[in-house]
Write a protein that holds these residues in place. Structure first.
Motif, PDB file in Angstrom:
ATOM      1  N   CYS A  80      37.009  31.808  55.053  1.00  0.00           N
ATOM      2  CA  CYS A  80      37.118  32.745  56.184  1.00  0.00           C
ATOM      3  C   CYS A  80      37.114  34.201  55.710  1.00  0.00           C
ATOM      4  CB  CYS A  80      38.409  32.505  56.963  1.00  0.00           C
ATOM      5  SG  CYS A  80      38.446  30.916  57.777  1.00  0.00           S
ATOM      6  N   GLY A  81      37.139  34.419  54.398  1.00  0.00           N
ATOM      7  CA  GLY A  81      37.287  35.769  53.875  1.00  0.00           C
ATOM      8  C   GLY A  81      35.997  36.575  53.854  1.00  0.00           C
ATOM      9  N   GLN A  82      36.108  37.767  53.279  1.00  0.00           N
ATOM     10  CA  GLN A  82      34.979  38.711  53.265  1.00  0.00           C
ATOM     11  C   GLN A  82      33.747  38.089  52.605  1.00  0.00           C
ATOM     12  OE1 GLN A  82      35.564  42.280  50.916  1.00  0.00           O
ATOM     13  NE2 GLN A  82      33.929  43.397  51.946  1.00  0.00           N
ATOM     14  N   ILE A  83      33.933  37.448  51.457  1.00  0.00           N
ATOM     15  CA  ILE A  83      32.785  36.837  50.766  1.00  0.00           C
ATOM     16  C   ILE A  83      32.475  35.461  51.349  1.00  0.00           C
ATOM     17  CG2 ILE A  83      31.882  35.984  48.573  1.00  0.00           C
ATOM     18  CD1 ILE A  83      33.662  37.914  47.110  1.00  0.00           C
ATOM     19  N   GLY A  84      33.501  34.642  51.543  1.00  0.00           N
ATOM     20  CA  GLY A  84      33.294  33.251  51.938  1.00  0.00           C
ATOM     21  C   GLY A  84      32.526  33.106  53.229  1.00  0.00           C
ATOM     22  N   ARG A 133      43.525  29.146  56.876  1.00  0.00           N
ATOM     23  CA  ARG A 133      43.636  29.629  58.264  1.00  0.00           C
ATOM     24  C   ARG A 133      43.316  28.537  59.286  1.00  0.00           C
ATOM     25  NH1 ARG A 133      41.178  35.649  58.479  1.00  0.00           N
ATOM     26  NH2 ARG A 133      41.215  35.092  60.678  1.00  0.00           N
ATOM     27  N   ALA A 179      39.354  31.347  47.508  1.00  0.00           N
ATOM     28  CA  ALA A 179      40.687  31.609  48.073  1.00  0.00           C
ATOM     29  C   ALA A 179      41.504  32.426  47.076  1.00  0.00           C
ATOM     30  CB  ALA A 179      41.397  30.300  48.373  1.00  0.00           C
ATOM     31  N   PRO A 220      35.062  33.488  41.022  1.00  0.00           N
ATOM     32  CA  PRO A 220      34.841  34.913  40.801  1.00  0.00           C
ATOM     33  C   PRO A 220      36.027  35.572  40.089  1.00  0.00           C
ATOM     34  CG  PRO A 220      34.709  34.383  43.149  1.00  0.00           C
ATOM     35  CD  PRO A 220      35.190  33.157  42.438  1.00  0.00           C
ATOM     36  N   SER A 234      36.994  39.679  38.517  1.00  0.00           N
ATOM     37  CA  SER A 234      36.990  41.005  39.154  1.00  0.00           C
ATOM     38  C   SER A 234      37.074  42.093  38.092  1.00  0.00           C
ATOM     39  CB  SER A 234      38.205  41.085  40.081  1.00  0.00           C
ATOM     40  OG  SER A 234      38.550  42.421  40.357  1.00  0.00           O
ATOM     41  N   TYR A 260      47.336  40.771  40.443  1.00  0.00           N
ATOM     42  CA  TYR A 260      45.984  40.273  40.751  1.00  0.00           C
ATOM     43  C   TYR A 260      45.122  40.245  39.486  1.00  0.00           C
ATOM     44  CZ  TYR A 260      41.240  40.475  42.789  1.00  0.00           C
ATOM     45  OH  TYR A 260      39.921  40.251  43.113  1.00  0.00           O
ATOM     46  N   LYS A 287      43.368  37.192  37.302  1.00  0.00           N
ATOM     47  CA  LYS A 287      41.920  37.136  37.076  1.00  0.00           C
ATOM     48  C   LYS A 287      41.599  36.926  35.589  1.00  0.00           C
ATOM     49  CE  LYS A 287      40.397  37.175  41.160  1.00  0.00           C
ATOM     50  NZ  LYS A 287      39.707  35.981  41.676  1.00  0.00           N
ATOM     51  N   LEU A 341      33.301  40.656  39.814  1.00  0.00           N
ATOM     52  CA  LEU A 341      32.746  41.422  40.935  1.00  0.00           C
ATOM     53  C   LEU A 341      33.432  42.781  41.045  1.00  0.00           C
ATOM     54  CD1 LEU A 341      32.543  38.579  43.606  1.00  0.00           C
ATOM     55  CD2 LEU A 341      30.611  39.729  42.491  1.00  0.00           C
ATOM     56  N   GLY A 398      34.061  46.284  43.757  1.00  0.00           N
ATOM     57  CA  GLY A 398      34.419  46.384  45.172  1.00  0.00           C
ATOM     58  C   GLY A 398      33.223  46.061  46.042  1.00  0.00           C
ATOM     59  N   LEU A 399      33.457  45.279  47.104  1.00  0.00           N
ATOM     60  CA  LEU A 399      32.331  44.824  47.924  1.00  0.00           C
ATOM     61  C   LEU A 399      32.321  45.500  49.287  1.00  0.00           C
ATOM     62  CD1 LEU A 399      32.292  41.040  47.042  1.00  0.00           C
ATOM     63  CD2 LEU A 399      31.012  42.914  46.011  1.00  0.00           C
ATOM     64  N   THR A 429      39.528  48.625  46.847  1.00  0.00           N
ATOM     65  CA  THR A 429      38.275  49.295  47.193  1.00  0.00           C
ATOM     66  C   THR A 429      37.970  49.226  48.702  1.00  0.00           C
ATOM     67  OG1 THR A 429      37.131  47.241  46.595  1.00  0.00           O
ATOM     68  CG2 THR A 429      37.206  48.970  44.913  1.00  0.00           C
TER      69      THR A 429
HETATM   70  N1  LIG Z   1      36.004  41.504  48.106  1.00  0.00           N
HETATM   71  C1  LIG Z   1      35.980  42.128  46.936  1.00  0.00           C
HETATM   72  O1  LIG Z   1      35.780  43.355  46.876  1.00  0.00           O
HETATM   73  C2  LIG Z   1      36.168  41.337  45.663  1.00  0.00           C
HETATM   74  C3  LIG Z   1      35.968  41.992  44.448  1.00  0.00           C
HETATM   75  C4  LIG Z   1      36.144  41.296  43.260  1.00  0.00           C
HETATM   76  C5  LIG Z   1      36.466  39.947  43.288  1.00  0.00           C
HETATM   77  N2  LIG Z   1      36.659  39.319  44.485  1.00  0.00           N
HETATM   78  C6  LIG Z   1      37.055  37.896  44.454  1.00  0.00           C
HETATM   79  O2  LIG Z   1      36.240  37.121  45.308  1.00  0.00           O
HETATM   80  C7  LIG Z   1      37.022  36.059  45.884  1.00  0.00           C
HETATM   81  C8  LIG Z   1      36.930  36.133  47.397  1.00  0.00           C
HETATM   82  O3  LIG Z   1      37.384  37.409  47.815  1.00  0.00           O
HETATM   83  P1  LIG Z   1      37.308  37.928  49.324  1.00  0.00           P
HETATM   84  O4  LIG Z   1      37.036  39.358  49.261  1.00  0.00           O
HETATM   85  O5  LIG Z   1      36.442  37.058  50.126  1.00  0.00           O
HETATM   86  O6  LIG Z   1      38.849  37.753  49.738  1.00  0.00           O
HETATM   87  P2  LIG Z   1      39.460  37.725  51.220  1.00  0.00           P
HETATM   88  O7  LIG Z   1      40.873  38.178  51.107  1.00  0.00           O
HETATM   89  O8  LIG Z   1      38.571  38.396  52.191  1.00  0.00           O
HETATM   90  O9  LIG Z   1      39.427  36.160  51.528  1.00  0.00           O
HETATM   91  C9  LIG Z   1      40.273  35.259  50.863  1.00  0.00           C
HETATM   92  C10 LIG Z   1      40.496  34.062  51.766  1.00  0.00           C
HETATM   93  O10 LIG Z   1      41.396  33.185  51.102  1.00  0.00           O
HETATM   94  C11 LIG Z   1      42.228  32.607  52.078  1.00  0.00           C
HETATM   95  N3  LIG Z   1      43.451  32.112  51.468  1.00  0.00           N
HETATM   96  C12 LIG Z   1      44.548  32.805  51.093  1.00  0.00           C
HETATM   97  N4  LIG Z   1      45.471  31.955  50.596  1.00  0.00           N
HETATM   98  C13 LIG Z   1      44.938  30.718  50.645  1.00  0.00           C
HETATM   99  C14 LIG Z   1      45.405  29.430  50.282  1.00  0.00           C
HETATM  100  N5  LIG Z   1      46.626  29.251  49.754  1.00  0.00           N
HETATM  101  N6  LIG Z   1      44.580  28.376  50.466  1.00  0.00           N
HETATM  102  C15 LIG Z   1      43.335  28.541  50.996  1.00  0.00           C
HETATM  103  N7  LIG Z   1      42.852  29.735  51.398  1.00  0.00           N
HETATM  104  C16 LIG Z   1      43.653  30.798  51.204  1.00  0.00           C
HETATM  105  C17 LIG Z   1      42.480  33.718  53.093  1.00  0.00           C
HETATM  106  O11 LIG Z   1      42.869  33.183  54.369  1.00  0.00           O
HETATM  107  C18 LIG Z   1      41.125  34.423  53.119  1.00  0.00           C
HETATM  108  O12 LIG Z   1      40.323  33.961  54.186  1.00  0.00           O
HETATM  109  C19 LIG Z   1      38.436  36.234  45.338  1.00  0.00           C
HETATM  110  O13 LIG Z   1      38.598  35.442  44.195  1.00  0.00           O
HETATM  111  C20 LIG Z   1      38.465  37.680  44.937  1.00  0.00           C
HETATM  112  O14 LIG Z   1      39.398  37.917  43.923  1.00  0.00           O
HETATM  113  C21 LIG Z   1      36.514  39.977  45.671  1.00  0.00           C
END
Ligand SMILES: NC(=O)c1ccc[n+]([C@@H]2O[C@H](COP(=O)([O-])OP(=O)(O)OC[C@H]3O[C@@H](n4cnc5c(N)ncnc54)[C@H](O)[C@@H]3O)[C@@H](O)[C@H]2O)c1
Length: 306
Positions: A10-14, A36, A72, A112, A114, A138, A142, A165, A167-168, A180
């Protein structure tokens, strides 16, 4: 790759990775999952807490999952507010996913990392093998991701891969509490006709990337020939590097009434501990990494879509 499980979907990347995988590989079953209960993602969707080892294994068995994109996590800024939860989810969830992968004979796990693995002692423009000195919970989890991924590969033969990765920037799903996030929040404010107060100094320069490039990087690394990979879980990937002021100026070029102010908070300390650019020549040479979007294209596309 026949059946993929995406954790944290449900997250930004997923949310975008799930959609892209379903579009690009129609013959592949993509099971999205997240802790979620209010997911709007298409089925199949499983409510799954990644720290729940037995449920994780039963989902992998039920769908006969062969590939896991483990997304996650608790991100940097949220993790500093609650280091215990960051450790539990990022370290505990990682262990559960790798163990489940090993026990259930999964082919591949993508994890991933970071730029948060870097820190104040890291030299400028770091390569893969450099000083890792994270100053956040964090970032520490990582570094564990990279080391534990390597361990499961060498000890158990599990094909674990990952990349650092930056900042996205994206418009589909808001970011989840990273350092970021200002580079996304400024666009949302500009598109809504609101002023924006940026939580880092105007001269803060950090590595960034547009989401379509990040999704391509994840898929390209997953599908690369294993024999070509010099590294497993620590590939640098770089695309953009701009200051907060430069970003605001580019947005103002398109939205002249946009007003931004700068009022740094605790997140400045985290931003200051990260390098402003990384050396990604290994990813370019080993698996053909090449970003498509420059800053001007990102600004145009973000404003068009918001
Ligand atoms: N977005 C960025 O800028 C960025 C940069 C570098 C690395 N990353 C890495 O990419 C990956 C995804 O990041 P994102 O930006 O999509 O994060 P995000 O916070 O948008 O999404 C993370 C998701 O994980 C879920 N979550 C939290 N706890 C959980 C649990 N116990 N069980 C299952 N789900 C759970 C949350 O509900 C959320 O939907 C992460 O490993 C993050 O460290 C992201």
């Amino acid at each position: 790759m026949e059946t993929v499980l995406v954790t944290g979907a449900c997250g930004q990347i997923g949310s975008e990775l799930t959609a892209t995988l379903r579009e690009r590989y129609p013959g592949v079953t993509v099971v999205s999952s997240d802790v979620r209960s209010d997911s709007t993602l298409a089925q199949p969707y499983e409510r799954l807490d990644v720290t729940d080892q037995s449920r994780l294994e039963s989902v992998i068995r039920e769908y006969d999952v062969d590939t896991v994109f483990h997304l996650a996590a608790i991100l940097s800024a949220t993790g500093e507010d609650d280091p215990q939860t960051a450790f539990d989810v990022n370290a505990g969830g990682l262990y559960a996913v790798l163990e489940a992968g090993r026990r259930e004979n999964v082919d591949q796990v993508i994890v991933p990392s970071s730029i948060a693995v870097f820190g104040p002692q890291t030299p400028a423009n770091p390569g893969e093998k450099t000083v890792l000195s994270p100053s956040t919970m964090y970032g520490i989890t990582k570094v564990l991701t990279e080391r534990l991924g390597e361990y499961y590969a060498s000890r158990y033969g599990l094909d674990v891969r990952g990349l650092r990765l930056p900042g996205l920037i994206s418009y589909e799903t808001p970011p989840g509490g990273g350092t970021t996030d200002y580079a996304v929040d400024a666009f949302y404010a500009a598109a809504a006709g609101e002023e924006y107060t940026c939580f880092v100094r105007p001269d803060t320069r950090l590595p960034m990337m547009y989401m379509p490039d990040a999704i391509s990087a994840l898929i390209d690394l997953a599908t690369a020939d294993e024999a070509d990979l010099r590294y497993r879980c620590e590939y640098n990937v770089s695309a953009l590097s701009f200051t907060a002021r430069e970003l605001v100026d580019r947005i103002e070029d398109r939205v002249p009434e946009f007003e931004a102010y700068f009022d740094p908070d605790d997140r400045q300390r985290i931003a200051d501990s990260w390098p402003d650019a990384v050396d990604d020549s290994a990813a370019r040479a080993d698996w053909g990494w090449e970003p498509e979007y420059g800053l001007e294209a990102v600004v145009d596309d973000m404003l068009a879509n918001l």
